[in-house]
Design a protein around this motif. Structure first.
Motif, PDB file in Angstrom:
ATOM      1  N   TYR A  86      -4.155   1.995  -2.125  1.00  0.00           N
ATOM      2  CA  TYR A  86      -5.375   0.787  -2.103  1.00  0.00           C
ATOM      3  C   TYR A  86      -5.079   0.116  -3.670  1.00  0.00           C
ATOM      4  O   TYR A  86      -5.386  -1.025  -3.875  1.00  0.00           O
ATOM      5  CB  TYR A  86      -6.625   1.223  -1.829  1.00  0.00           C
ATOM      6  N   HIS A 103       0.873  -1.164   0.237  1.00  0.00           N
ATOM      7  CA  HIS A 103       0.059  -0.089   0.104  1.00  0.00           C
ATOM      8  C   HIS A 103       0.888   1.235   0.008  1.00  0.00           C
ATOM      9  O   HIS A 103       0.721   2.134  -0.872  1.00  0.00           O
ATOM     10  CB  HIS A 103      -0.890  -0.048   1.227  1.00  0.00           C
ATOM     11  N   SER A 105      -8.007  -3.497   0.205  1.00  0.00           N
ATOM     12  CA  SER A 105      -9.073  -2.188   0.008  1.00  0.00           C
ATOM     13  C   SER A 105     -10.378  -2.218   0.797  1.00  0.00           C
ATOM     14  O   SER A 105     -10.862  -1.496   1.458  1.00  0.00           O
ATOM     15  CB  SER A 105      -8.895  -1.533  -1.269  1.00  0.00           C
TER      16      SER A 105
END
Length: 279
Positions: free
Chosen positions: A123, A80, A203
């Motif tokens: 994400y 991420h 996510s």
């Protein structure tokens, strides 16, 4: 030379018409050439993916059991943050530092860059990496290659993350599993697949945590909403849908690219960095 009365705008128009008309035909022809029928090995892989989705969703929310996912969460958080950092560099920004907290958080300190790209890139970047790992999880040789990269990534997580005994122990265990699974038939492939599924849907689970269950005000989605309007829930849901689409693309690509049976995969794997075991 173009004939009299014929303008370049006409040429552009006919070119667009040709693309619109021929594009679906070419795409359909390509998909017909690529046999997307699900065979035995692929069916097993799809079943394992479905089991992972359910299993991870349960472990994510059950107290104490959630610690089983600790090293994998740390790795996915690293993916991420890498998404934030890489897009910042690509859009003219500069990364000052990346830190990973053992309490499942991370932060990338950067200057400049285009926030409309860098904010969702965390994400979506982890989803893209997850789709690649899911794609590799359909094939043993591809999983061997992916596992080497994952091993390096786990070690980098140790370097970036704050050092506490739980983080060190669980990440060393995760790296040890990579080494051990090289000697167990199909285990390495399903291990890579597990990390791919978790990274792809990170996510979805994290946005549910931040925006629905805990309503965190400092999430990427909330920051995006403050700068560009809309609600954080709206942006979060949109990013979650895109993440699911990216994961689905990785699955379809895996089915198309790796039609081999289990036996064919064993033979291929024995010719790539053999371990003395009959994969």
């Amino acid at each position: 030379m173009a004939p009299a009365g014929f303008h370049t705008s006409d040429l552009a128009y006919f070119a667009r018409r040709a693309v619109v008309t021929a594009g679906p035909v070419v795409a359909r022809h390509y998909l017909e050439e690529r046999d997307l029928s699900v065979r035995g090995a692929q069916g097993v892989t799809l079943g394992v993916i479905a089991a992972y989705v359910v299993g991870i969703a349960i472990l994510w929310n059950v107290p104490y059991l959630r610690y089983i996912l600790w090293p994998f969460k740390m790795l996915v958080i690293a993916f991420h943050e890498f998404g934030h950092a890489s897009t910042a560099c690509c859009t003219g920004g500069r990364v000052e530092s990346i830190s990973l907290d053992p309490h499942e958080g991370g932060v990338t300190h950067m200057r400049g860059g285009i926030s409309a790209i860098t904010l969702p890139a965390g994400y979506l970047g982890s989803s893209f990496i997850g789709a690649l790992l899911t794609f590799c999880g359909f094939n043993t040789v591809a999983s061997k290659v992916a596992s080497i990269v994952l091993g390096v990534c786990f070690l980098l997580v140790l370097w970036w993350g704050k050092k506490d005994w739980l983080t060190i122990l669980t990440i060393i265990l995760a790296v040890g599993l990579i080494v051990a699974f090289w000697f167990i038939p199909n285990a390495l492939r399903f291990y890579v697949l597990f990390i791919g599924v978790m990274s792809s849907l990170y996510s979805v689970w994290d946005i549910c945590d931040d925006l629905i269950l805990r309503k965190v005000n400092s999430s990427d989605a909330s920051q995006f909403a403050k700068r560009y309007g809309g609600s954080s829930q709206c942006w979060g849901i949109m990013w979650s849908v895109i993440s699911c689409i990216i994961m689905a693309a990785g699955i379809v690509a895996g089915i198309a690219a790796f039609p081999q049976t289990f036996e064919q995969q064993r033979k291929d794997a024995n010719g790539f960095i053999p371990t003395g075991q009959k994969f």
